[in-house]
Design a protein around this motif. Structure first.
Motif, PDB file in Angstrom:
ATOM      1  N   GLN A 167       0.838  -1.207   0.000  1.00 34.26           N
ATOM      2  CA  GLN A 167       0.000   0.000   0.000  1.00 34.26           C
ATOM      3  C   GLN A 167       0.869   1.252   0.000  1.00 34.26           C
ATOM      4  OE1 GLN A 167      -2.674  -0.373   3.366  1.00 34.26           O
ATOM      5  NE2 GLN A 167      -3.477  -2.342   2.626  1.00 34.26           N
ATOM      6  N   ALA A 168       0.346   2.317  -0.623  1.00 30.96           N
ATOM      7  CA  ALA A 168       1.084   3.582  -0.693  1.00 30.96           C
ATOM      8  C   ALA A 168       1.455   4.026   0.723  1.00 30.96           C
ATOM      9  CB  ALA A 168       0.252   4.644  -1.387  1.00 30.96           C
ATOM     10  N   GLY A 169       2.719   4.367   0.914  1.00 30.40           N
ATOM     11  CA  GLY A 169       3.185   4.824   2.217  1.00 30.40           C
ATOM     12  C   GLY A 169       3.827   3.739   3.063  1.00 30.40           C
ATOM     13  N   ASP A 170       3.740   2.479   2.629  1.00 29.44           N
ATOM     14  CA  ASP A 170       4.389   1.396   3.382  1.00 29.44           C
ATOM     15  C   ASP A 170       5.905   1.611   3.457  1.00 29.44           C
ATOM     16  OD1 ASP A 170       2.015   0.100   3.814  1.00 29.44           O
ATOM     17  OD2 ASP A 170       2.354  -1.530   2.379  1.00 29.44           O
ATOM     18  N   VAL A 171       6.463   1.397   4.645  1.00 28.35           N
ATOM     19  CA  VAL A 171       7.915   1.500   4.827  1.00 28.35           C
ATOM     20  C   VAL A 171       8.546   0.146   4.492  1.00 28.35           C
ATOM     21  CG1 VAL A 171       9.786   1.935   6.478  1.00 28.35           C
ATOM     22  CG2 VAL A 171       7.638   3.242   6.626  1.00 28.35           C
ATOM     23  N   LEU A 172       9.471   0.132   3.543  1.00 25.06           N
ATOM     24  CA  LEU A 172      10.079  -1.123   3.100  1.00 25.06           C
ATOM     25  C   LEU A 172      11.342  -1.444   3.910  1.00 25.06           C
ATOM     26  CD1 LEU A 172       9.777  -0.837  -0.802  1.00 25.06           C
ATOM     27  CD2 LEU A 172       8.063  -1.519   0.892  1.00 25.06           C
ATOM     28  N   GLY A 173      11.883  -2.633   3.659  1.00 24.93           N
ATOM     29  CA  GLY A 173      13.170  -3.010   4.242  1.00 24.93           C
ATOM     30  C   GLY A 173      13.064  -4.151   5.229  1.00 24.93           C
ATOM     31  N   HIS A 174      13.734  -5.261   4.908  1.00 22.48           N
ATOM     32  CA  HIS A 174      13.701  -6.406   5.835  1.00 22.48           C
ATOM     33  C   HIS A 174      15.106  -6.901   6.177  1.00 22.48           C
ATOM     34  CE1 HIS A 174      13.602  -8.082   1.738  1.00 22.48           C
ATOM     35  NE2 HIS A 174      14.439  -8.957   2.251  1.00 22.48           N
ATOM     36  N   GLU A 175      16.131  -6.166   5.742  1.00 23.16           N
ATOM     37  CA  GLU A 175      17.506  -6.537   6.104  1.00 23.16           C
ATOM     38  C   GLU A 175      18.082  -5.353   6.869  1.00 23.16           C
ATOM     39  OE1 GLU A 175      19.549  -7.533   2.467  1.00 23.16           O
ATOM     40  OE2 GLU A 175      18.160  -9.155   2.006  1.00 23.16           O
ATOM     41  N   PHE A 176      18.149  -5.477   8.202  1.00 22.68           N
ATOM     42  CA  PHE A 176      18.602  -4.316   8.959  1.00 22.68           C
ATOM     43  C   PHE A 176      19.205  -4.730  10.298  1.00 22.68           C
ATOM     44  CE2 PHE A 176      14.042  -4.952   9.703  1.00 22.68           C
ATOM     45  CZ  PHE A 176      13.960  -5.011  11.085  1.00 22.68           C
ATOM     46  N   MET A 177      19.959  -3.804  10.861  1.00 17.71           N
ATOM     47  CA  MET A 177      20.512  -3.985  12.198  1.00 17.71           C
ATOM     48  C   MET A 177      20.613  -2.613  12.848  1.00 17.71           C
ATOM     49  SD  MET A 177      24.543  -4.746  11.418  1.00 17.71           S
ATOM     50  CE  MET A 177      24.938  -4.804  13.183  1.00 17.71           C
ATOM     51  N   GLY A 178      20.803  -2.620  14.148  1.00 15.88           N
ATOM     52  CA  GLY A 178      20.883  -1.333  14.815  1.00 15.88           C
ATOM     53  C   GLY A 178      21.062  -1.476  16.305  1.00 15.88           C
ATOM     54  N   GLU A 179      20.874  -0.324  16.971  1.00 15.00           N
ATOM     55  CA  GLU A 179      21.084  -0.262  18.406  1.00 15.00           C
ATOM     56  C   GLU A 179      19.729  -0.234  19.116  1.00 15.00           C
ATOM     57  OE1 GLU A 179      23.408   3.179  19.560  1.00 15.00           O
ATOM     58  OE2 GLU A 179      22.543   3.046  21.589  1.00 15.00           O
ATOM     59  N   VAL A 180      19.596  -1.018  20.157  1.00 16.72           N
ATOM     60  CA  VAL A 180      18.354  -1.046  20.934  1.00 16.72           C
ATOM     61  C   VAL A 180      18.233   0.272  21.700  1.00 16.72           C
ATOM     62  CG1 VAL A 180      17.069  -2.250  22.755  1.00 16.72           C
ATOM     63  CG2 VAL A 180      18.562  -3.553  21.190  1.00 16.72           C
ATOM     64  N   VAL A 181      17.120   1.004  21.468  1.00 17.44           N
ATOM     65  CA  VAL A 181      16.946   2.282  22.172  1.00 17.44           C
ATOM     66  C   VAL A 181      15.759   2.270  23.119  1.00 17.44           C
ATOM     67  CG1 VAL A 181      18.138   3.711  20.471  1.00 17.44           C
ATOM     68  CG2 VAL A 181      15.694   3.254  20.179  1.00 17.44           C
TER      69      VAL A 181
END
Ligand SMILES: [Zn+2]
Ligand SMILES: [Zn+2]
Length: 398
Positions: free
Chosen positions: A53-67
Protein backbone atom coordinates in the motif's frame (compact mmCIF):
# COMPACT_ATOMS: atom_id res chain seq x y z
CA UNK A 1 11.55 10.01 11.38
CA UNK A 2 12.77 9.55 7.79
CA UNK A 3 11.96 6.31 5.97
CA UNK A 4 11.90 4.80 2.49
CA UNK A 5 8.26 4.41 1.46
CA UNK A 6 6.52 2.68 -1.46
CA UNK A 7 4.13 4.66 -3.66
CA UNK A 8 3.68 2.47 -6.74
CA UNK A 9 5.60 0.59 -9.40
CA UNK A 10 9.10 2.09 -9.66
CA UNK A 11 8.09 4.88 -7.26
CA UNK A 12 9.75 4.83 -3.84
CA UNK A 13 10.53 7.96 -1.82
CA UNK A 14 12.21 8.98 1.41
CA UNK A 15 9.42 10.59 3.45
CA UNK A 16 8.86 11.79 6.99
CA UNK A 17 6.63 9.28 8.80
CA UNK A 18 5.55 8.66 12.41
CA UNK A 19 8.17 7.28 14.79
CA UNK A 20 7.51 3.68 15.82
CA UNK A 21 6.31 3.02 19.37
CA UNK A 22 6.25 0.05 21.69
CA UNK A 23 2.86 -1.66 21.19
CA UNK A 24 3.36 -5.02 22.90
CA UNK A 25 5.43 -5.95 25.98
CA UNK A 26 7.80 -8.09 23.89
CA UNK A 27 8.60 -5.25 21.43
CA UNK A 28 11.84 -3.34 21.13
CA UNK A 29 12.67 -0.21 19.15
CA UNK A 30 15.94 -0.06 17.22
CA UNK A 31 17.86 2.90 15.90
CA UNK A 32 18.96 1.56 12.51
CA UNK A 33 22.68 1.75 11.75
CA UNK A 34 22.76 -0.33 8.53
CA UNK A 35 20.05 -1.64 6.23
CA UNK A 36 20.29 -3.27 2.82
CA UNK A 37 18.15 -3.28 -0.31
CA UNK A 38 17.31 -6.89 -1.18
CA UNK A 39 16.70 -8.51 -4.54
CA UNK A 40 13.26 -9.37 -3.25
CA UNK A 41 12.62 -5.66 -2.58
CA UNK A 42 12.89 -5.31 -6.35
CA UNK A 43 9.79 -7.54 -6.69
CA UNK A 44 7.95 -4.86 -4.63
CA UNK A 45 9.57 -2.11 -6.70
CA UNK A 46 8.40 -3.85 -9.90
CA UNK A 47 4.87 -4.11 -8.50
CA UNK A 48 4.61 -7.90 -8.82
CA UNK A 49 3.86 -8.62 -5.14
CA UNK A 50 0.21 -8.08 -4.13
CA UNK A 51 -0.89 -6.22 -1.02
CA UNK A 52 1.60 -3.34 -0.92
CA UNK A 53 0.00 0.00 0.00
CA UNK A 54 1.08 3.58 -0.69
CA UNK A 55 3.19 4.82 2.22
CA UNK A 56 4.39 1.40 3.38
CA UNK A 57 7.91 1.50 4.83
CA UNK A 58 10.08 -1.12 3.10
CA UNK A 59 13.17 -3.01 4.24
CA UNK A 60 13.70 -6.41 5.84
CA UNK A 61 17.51 -6.54 6.10
CA UNK A 62 18.60 -4.32 8.96
CA UNK A 63 20.51 -3.98 12.20
CA UNK A 64 20.88 -1.33 14.82
CA UNK A 65 21.08 -0.26 18.41
CA UNK A 66 18.35 -1.05 20.93
CA UNK A 67 16.95 2.28 22.17
CA UNK A 68 13.71 1.20 23.86
CA UNK A 69 12.32 -2.08 25.19
CA UNK A 70 8.94 -3.39 26.26
CA UNK A 71 8.76 -4.97 29.70
CA UNK A 72 9.04 -8.55 28.33
CA UNK A 73 11.84 -7.92 25.84
CA UNK A 74 15.07 -9.70 26.72
CA UNK A 75 17.16 -7.05 24.97
CA UNK A 76 18.93 -4.22 26.75
CA UNK A 77 19.31 -0.61 25.68
CA UNK A 78 22.60 -0.04 23.89
CA UNK A 79 22.96 -3.58 22.51
CA UNK A 80 23.75 -3.95 18.80
CA UNK A 81 21.53 -6.54 17.16
CA UNK A 82 20.80 -8.03 13.73
CA UNK A 83 17.12 -8.83 13.17
CA UNK A 84 15.82 -11.78 11.08
CA UNK A 85 13.45 -10.72 8.29
CA UNK A 86 10.99 -13.39 9.39
CA UNK A 87 8.90 -12.42 12.42
CA UNK A 88 8.39 -15.40 14.72
CA UNK A 89 6.67 -15.81 18.08
CA UNK A 90 8.90 -18.59 19.37
CA UNK A 91 6.04 -20.48 20.99
CA UNK A 92 3.71 -21.87 18.30
CA UNK A 93 3.82 -25.40 16.80
CA UNK A 94 6.09 -24.31 13.94
CA UNK A 95 8.44 -22.09 15.94
CA UNK A 96 8.96 -24.91 18.44
CA UNK A 97 10.24 -27.20 15.68
CA UNK A 98 12.39 -24.37 14.27
CA UNK A 99 10.18 -23.76 11.23
CA UNK A 100 10.29 -20.07 12.05
CA UNK A 101 9.14 -18.76 8.67
CA UNK A 102 5.89 -20.70 9.16
CA UNK A 103 5.02 -18.97 12.46
CA UNK A 104 1.27 -18.95 13.03
CA UNK A 105 1.15 -15.94 15.32
CA UNK A 106 3.17 -13.19 13.67
CA UNK A 107 0.79 -12.28 10.83
CA UNK A 108 -2.14 -10.46 12.48
CA UNK A 109 -5.48 -12.26 12.07
CA UNK A 110 -7.03 -9.42 10.06
CA UNK A 111 -4.24 -9.74 7.46
CA UNK A 112 -4.31 -13.51 7.08
CA UNK A 113 -7.12 -13.91 4.54
CA UNK A 114 -5.17 -13.03 1.41
CA UNK A 115 -2.32 -15.51 1.95
CA UNK A 116 -4.69 -18.16 3.30
CA UNK A 117 -6.70 -17.93 0.08
CA UNK A 118 -3.61 -17.95 -2.14
CA UNK A 119 -1.67 -20.70 -0.35
CA UNK A 120 -4.13 -22.64 1.76
CA UNK A 121 -2.58 -21.35 4.99
CA UNK A 122 -1.69 -17.84 6.14
CA UNK A 123 1.93 -16.72 5.83
CA UNK A 124 4.05 -15.60 8.77
CA UNK A 125 4.81 -11.93 9.30
CA UNK A 126 7.76 -10.42 7.44
CA UNK A 127 9.23 -6.94 7.89
CA UNK A 128 8.51 -4.38 5.17
CA UNK A 129 6.98 -6.84 2.76
CA UNK A 130 3.35 -6.08 1.90
CA UNK A 131 0.16 -6.62 3.88
CA UNK A 132 0.16 -10.23 2.70
CA UNK A 133 2.79 -10.77 5.38
CA UNK A 134 1.43 -8.54 8.10
CA UNK A 135 2.00 -5.03 6.79
CA UNK A 136 4.87 -4.47 9.25
CA UNK A 137 6.93 -1.33 8.74
CA UNK A 138 10.41 -2.22 7.56
CA UNK A 139 13.89 -1.16 8.49
CA UNK A 140 14.90 1.15 5.62
CA UNK A 141 14.26 3.90 8.12
CA UNK A 142 15.83 5.68 11.08
CA UNK A 143 13.94 3.52 13.59
CA UNK A 144 11.92 0.30 13.54
CA UNK A 145 9.65 -1.59 15.93
CA UNK A 146 10.73 -5.21 16.40
CA UNK A 147 7.93 -7.50 17.62
CA UNK A 148 8.86 -10.67 19.58
CA UNK A 149 12.25 -9.09 20.27
CA UNK A 150 12.98 -11.88 22.77
CA UNK A 151 13.02 -14.45 19.91
CA UNK A 152 14.53 -13.03 16.71
CA UNK A 153 17.36 -10.52 17.20
CA UNK A 154 20.93 -11.73 17.72
CA UNK A 155 23.33 -9.62 19.78
CA UNK A 156 26.54 -8.76 17.93
CA UNK A 157 29.93 -8.54 19.67
CA UNK A 158 31.47 -5.04 19.52
CA UNK A 159 34.51 -6.07 17.49
CA UNK A 160 32.43 -7.10 14.45
CA UNK A 161 31.54 -4.12 12.25
CA UNK A 162 28.07 -3.80 10.71
CA UNK A 163 29.12 -4.73 7.17
CA UNK A 164 30.41 -8.11 8.37
CA UNK A 165 27.17 -9.22 10.04
CA UNK A 166 24.30 -7.29 8.41
CA UNK A 167 23.54 -10.10 5.97
CA UNK A 168 22.64 -12.47 8.83
CA UNK A 169 19.25 -10.74 8.57
CA UNK A 170 18.36 -12.57 5.36
CA UNK A 171 20.62 -13.30 2.41
CA UNK A 172 23.37 -15.23 4.17
CA UNK A 173 20.99 -17.65 5.98
CA UNK A 174 18.89 -17.77 2.79
CA UNK A 175 21.89 -18.81 0.66
CA UNK A 176 22.95 -21.26 3.38
CA UNK A 177 19.49 -22.84 3.70
CA UNK A 178 19.33 -22.95 -0.12
CA UNK A 179 22.48 -25.08 -0.09
CA UNK A 180 21.33 -27.12 2.91
CA UNK A 181 18.03 -27.91 1.15
CA UNK A 182 20.07 -29.26 -1.77
CA UNK A 183 21.40 -31.91 0.66
CA UNK A 184 24.90 -31.61 -0.70
CA UNK A 185 27.08 -34.72 -0.40
CA UNK A 186 30.90 -34.64 -0.61
CA UNK A 187 32.08 -34.28 -4.22
CA UNK A 188 28.61 -33.45 -5.57
CA UNK A 189 28.28 -31.29 -8.65
CA UNK A 190 25.85 -28.48 -7.84
CA UNK A 191 24.40 -25.88 -10.23
CA UNK A 192 23.16 -22.50 -8.96
CA UNK A 193 20.87 -20.33 -11.10
CA UNK A 194 21.30 -16.61 -10.39
CA UNK A 195 24.43 -14.86 -9.11
CA UNK A 196 22.65 -12.22 -7.10
CA UNK A 197 23.45 -12.04 -3.38
CA UNK A 198 21.51 -15.21 -2.45
CA UNK A 199 22.99 -17.16 -5.37
CA UNK A 200 26.52 -16.06 -4.48
CA UNK A 201 26.02 -17.05 -0.83
CA UNK A 202 24.55 -20.38 -1.97
CA UNK A 203 27.73 -20.93 -4.02
CA UNK A 204 29.88 -20.06 -1.01
CA UNK A 205 27.79 -22.29 1.29
CA UNK A 206 27.83 -25.25 -1.12
CA UNK A 207 31.62 -25.10 -1.23
CA UNK A 208 31.86 -24.92 2.58
CA UNK A 209 29.52 -27.94 2.71
CA UNK A 210 31.92 -29.96 0.58
CA UNK A 211 30.56 -29.85 -2.95
CA UNK A 212 33.14 -31.06 -5.45
CA UNK A 213 32.09 -28.66 -8.18
CA UNK A 214 29.75 -25.67 -8.11
CA UNK A 215 28.52 -24.20 -11.39
CA UNK A 216 26.97 -20.72 -11.35
CA UNK A 217 24.63 -19.48 -14.10
CA UNK A 218 23.86 -15.83 -14.90
CA UNK A 219 24.37 -13.29 -17.70
CA UNK A 220 25.88 -10.33 -15.84
CA UNK A 221 29.68 -10.43 -16.33
CA UNK A 222 30.49 -8.78 -13.00
CA UNK A 223 28.27 -11.18 -11.05
CA UNK A 224 29.73 -14.18 -12.88
CA UNK A 225 33.18 -12.85 -11.96
CA UNK A 226 32.17 -12.73 -8.28
CA UNK A 227 30.93 -16.34 -8.50
CA UNK A 228 34.27 -17.35 -10.02
CA UNK A 229 36.05 -15.53 -7.21
CA UNK A 230 34.03 -17.67 -4.75
CA UNK A 231 35.33 -20.81 -6.46
CA UNK A 232 32.53 -21.61 -8.93
CA UNK A 233 32.77 -22.51 -12.59
CA UNK A 234 30.43 -20.26 -14.56
CA UNK A 235 27.99 -20.35 -17.47
CA UNK A 236 26.71 -17.23 -19.26
CA UNK A 237 23.24 -18.32 -20.35
CA UNK A 238 23.14 -15.72 -23.14
CA UNK A 239 26.17 -17.31 -24.79
CA UNK A 240 25.92 -20.99 -23.91
CA UNK A 241 23.22 -23.67 -24.01
CA UNK A 242 22.87 -24.28 -20.28
CA UNK A 243 21.57 -27.85 -20.33
CA UNK A 244 24.19 -29.05 -22.80
CA UNK A 245 26.97 -27.35 -20.83
CA UNK A 246 25.76 -28.86 -17.54
CA UNK A 247 25.62 -32.35 -19.06
CA UNK A 248 29.18 -31.97 -20.27
CA UNK A 249 30.44 -30.52 -16.98
CA UNK A 250 28.86 -33.37 -15.00
CA UNK A 251 30.34 -36.18 -17.07
CA UNK A 252 27.16 -36.77 -19.08
CA UNK A 253 24.92 -37.65 -16.15
CA UNK A 254 23.44 -34.30 -15.09
CA UNK A 255 24.16 -32.31 -11.94
CA UNK A 256 23.42 -33.89 -8.54
CA UNK A 257 21.63 -30.86 -7.13
CA UNK A 258 20.23 -27.60 -8.46
CA UNK A 259 19.51 -24.35 -6.60
CA UNK A 260 17.12 -21.76 -8.07
CA UNK A 261 18.22 -18.42 -6.62
CA UNK A 262 16.37 -16.47 -9.32
CA UNK A 263 12.68 -16.68 -8.47
CA UNK A 264 9.67 -15.13 -10.11
CA UNK A 265 11.28 -12.55 -12.38
CA UNK A 266 13.56 -14.72 -14.50
CA UNK A 267 15.31 -13.02 -17.41
CA UNK A 268 15.83 -14.57 -20.81
CA UNK A 269 14.28 -14.84 -24.22
CA UNK A 270 13.16 -18.44 -24.36
CA UNK A 271 9.56 -18.65 -25.67
CA UNK A 272 8.18 -19.86 -22.32
CA UNK A 273 9.65 -16.85 -20.52
CA UNK A 274 8.31 -14.35 -23.06
CA UNK A 275 4.81 -15.74 -22.49
CA UNK A 276 5.29 -15.59 -18.67
CA UNK A 277 6.50 -12.01 -19.03
CA UNK A 278 3.39 -10.98 -20.95
CA UNK A 279 1.07 -12.56 -18.37
CA UNK A 280 2.93 -11.04 -15.42
CA UNK A 281 2.94 -7.61 -17.07
CA UNK A 282 -0.82 -7.53 -17.63
CA UNK A 283 -1.31 -8.68 -14.04
CA UNK A 284 -2.80 -12.14 -14.48
CA UNK A 285 -0.44 -13.46 -11.94
CA UNK A 286 1.89 -15.92 -13.60
CA UNK A 287 5.35 -16.22 -12.06
CA UNK A 288 8.22 -16.13 -14.57
CA UNK A 289 9.61 -19.56 -13.79
CA UNK A 290 12.08 -20.03 -16.67
CA UNK A 291 15.06 -20.67 -14.39
CA UNK A 292 13.20 -23.30 -12.37
CA UNK A 293 11.96 -25.12 -15.48
CA UNK A 294 15.51 -25.26 -16.78
CA UNK A 295 16.81 -26.48 -13.40
CA UNK A 296 14.22 -29.29 -13.26
CA UNK A 297 15.28 -30.49 -16.70
CA UNK A 298 19.02 -30.20 -15.98
CA UNK A 299 19.18 -32.07 -12.66
CA UNK A 300 20.09 -35.74 -12.85
CA UNK A 301 17.50 -38.45 -12.16
CA UNK A 302 17.25 -38.96 -8.41
CA UNK A 303 18.72 -35.50 -7.83
CA UNK A 304 17.73 -32.68 -5.46
CA UNK A 305 16.08 -29.35 -6.24
CA UNK A 306 16.29 -26.41 -3.83
CA UNK A 307 14.29 -23.20 -4.34
CA UNK A 308 15.37 -20.21 -2.24
CA UNK A 309 14.22 -17.81 -5.02
CA UNK A 310 10.90 -16.09 -4.26
CA UNK A 311 7.71 -17.18 -6.02
CA UNK A 312 4.35 -15.66 -5.18
CA UNK A 313 1.68 -17.05 -7.46
CA UNK A 314 1.19 -19.68 -10.11
CA UNK A 315 3.54 -20.89 -12.84
CA UNK A 316 2.44 -22.22 -16.21
CA UNK A 317 4.00 -25.13 -18.06
CA UNK A 318 5.62 -26.41 -14.90
CA UNK A 319 7.50 -29.65 -15.73
CA UNK A 320 5.72 -31.85 -13.22
CA UNK A 321 6.51 -34.85 -15.42
CA UNK A 322 10.26 -34.29 -15.02
CA UNK A 323 9.82 -34.06 -11.27
CA UNK A 324 7.94 -37.34 -11.07
CA UNK A 325 9.63 -39.41 -13.76
CA UNK A 326 13.14 -38.44 -12.61
CA UNK A 327 12.31 -39.09 -8.93
CA UNK A 328 13.38 -35.61 -7.83
CA UNK A 329 13.29 -34.24 -4.31
CA UNK A 330 12.13 -30.63 -4.20
CA UNK A 331 12.51 -28.34 -1.18
CA UNK A 332 11.61 -24.67 -0.97
CA UNK A 333 10.61 -21.99 1.46
CA UNK A 334 11.16 -18.67 3.10
CA UNK A 335 14.22 -18.98 5.30
CA UNK A 336 13.94 -20.13 8.92
CA UNK A 337 16.40 -17.35 9.72
CA UNK A 338 16.44 -17.75 13.51
CA UNK A 339 17.71 -21.33 13.06
CA UNK A 340 20.90 -20.11 11.35
CA UNK A 341 21.89 -16.77 12.90
CA UNK A 342 24.02 -18.20 15.73
CA UNK A 343 25.95 -20.87 13.78
CA UNK A 344 26.54 -18.48 10.89
CA UNK A 345 27.70 -15.69 13.22
CA UNK A 346 30.30 -18.19 14.49
CA UNK A 347 31.38 -18.91 10.91
CA UNK A 348 31.79 -15.16 10.30
CA UNK A 349 33.81 -14.78 13.49
CA UNK A 350 36.16 -17.67 12.69
CA UNK A 351 36.65 -16.48 9.10
CA UNK A 352 34.92 -19.41 7.33
CA UNK A 353 32.45 -16.99 5.75
CA UNK A 354 33.14 -13.47 4.55
CA UNK A 355 30.24 -11.53 3.11
CA UNK A 356 31.64 -8.01 2.76
CA UNK A 357 32.87 -8.69 -0.81
CA UNK A 358 29.28 -8.35 -1.96
CA UNK A 359 28.73 -4.68 -1.00
CA UNK A 360 29.18 -2.48 -4.05
CA UNK A 361 27.61 0.72 -2.73
CA UNK A 362 27.02 2.39 0.63
CA UNK A 363 24.54 5.30 0.60
CA UNK A 364 22.90 7.62 3.12
CA UNK A 365 19.19 6.88 3.71
CA UNK A 366 18.24 10.06 1.87
CA UNK A 367 19.65 8.49 -1.32
CA UNK A 368 17.61 5.29 -0.97
CA UNK A 369 15.36 5.95 -3.99
CA UNK A 370 18.42 6.29 -6.20
CA UNK A 371 19.77 3.11 -4.64
CA UNK A 372 16.61 1.25 -5.73
CA UNK A 373 16.76 2.64 -9.26
CA UNK A 374 20.42 1.79 -9.79
CA UNK A 375 20.15 -1.65 -8.14
CA UNK A 376 17.23 -2.32 -10.49
CA UNK A 377 18.63 -0.80 -13.71
CA UNK A 378 22.34 -1.55 -13.37
CA UNK A 379 22.42 -5.00 -11.80
CA UNK A 380 25.83 -5.80 -13.16
CA UNK A 381 27.60 -3.02 -11.24
CA UNK A 382 25.23 -2.61 -8.28
CA UNK A 383 25.53 -6.00 -6.59
CA UNK A 384 24.41 -4.89 -3.11
CA UNK A 385 23.40 -1.53 -1.67
CA UNK A 386 23.74 -0.82 2.05
CA UNK A 387 21.98 2.26 3.44
CA UNK A 388 23.42 4.01 6.48
CA UNK A 389 20.61 6.00 8.18
CA UNK A 390 21.78 8.83 10.36
CA UNK A 391 25.16 9.02 8.75
CA UNK A 392 25.76 12.05 6.63
CA UNK A 393 28.17 10.35 4.33
CA UNK A 394 29.12 10.70 0.73
CA UNK A 395 28.38 7.80 -1.57
CA UNK A 396 31.45 5.73 -1.88
CA UNK A 397 32.09 2.62 -3.84
CA UNK A 398 33.34 -0.26 -1.74
ZN1 LIG B 1 16.05 -9.95 1.58
ZN1 LIG C 1 5.44 -18.90 16.04
Amino acid sequence: MRALTWHGTHDVRVDTVDDPEIINPRDAILKITSTAICGSDLHLYDGVIPGVQAGDVLGHEFMGEVVETGKDSTLKKGQRVVVPFTISCGGCFHCKIQQYSCCENSNPVEKQDMSATLYGHPMAGLFGYSHLTGGYSGGQAEYVRVPFSDVGPIVIPDHLEDDKVLFLSDILPTGWMGAENAEIQPDDTVAVWGCGPVGLFAVQSAIVMGAGKVIAIDHYPNRLALAKQMGAEVIDFRKTDVREALMEMSGGIGVDAVIDAVGMEAHGFAPDNILDYAKQTIGIGADRAAALRQALLAVRPGGRVSIPGVYGGMADKFPLGAMMEKALQVRAGQTHVQRYTKPLLEKIEDGTLDTTFLISHRLPLEDAARGYKCFHDEQDEWTKVVLKPGQDMQEKAA
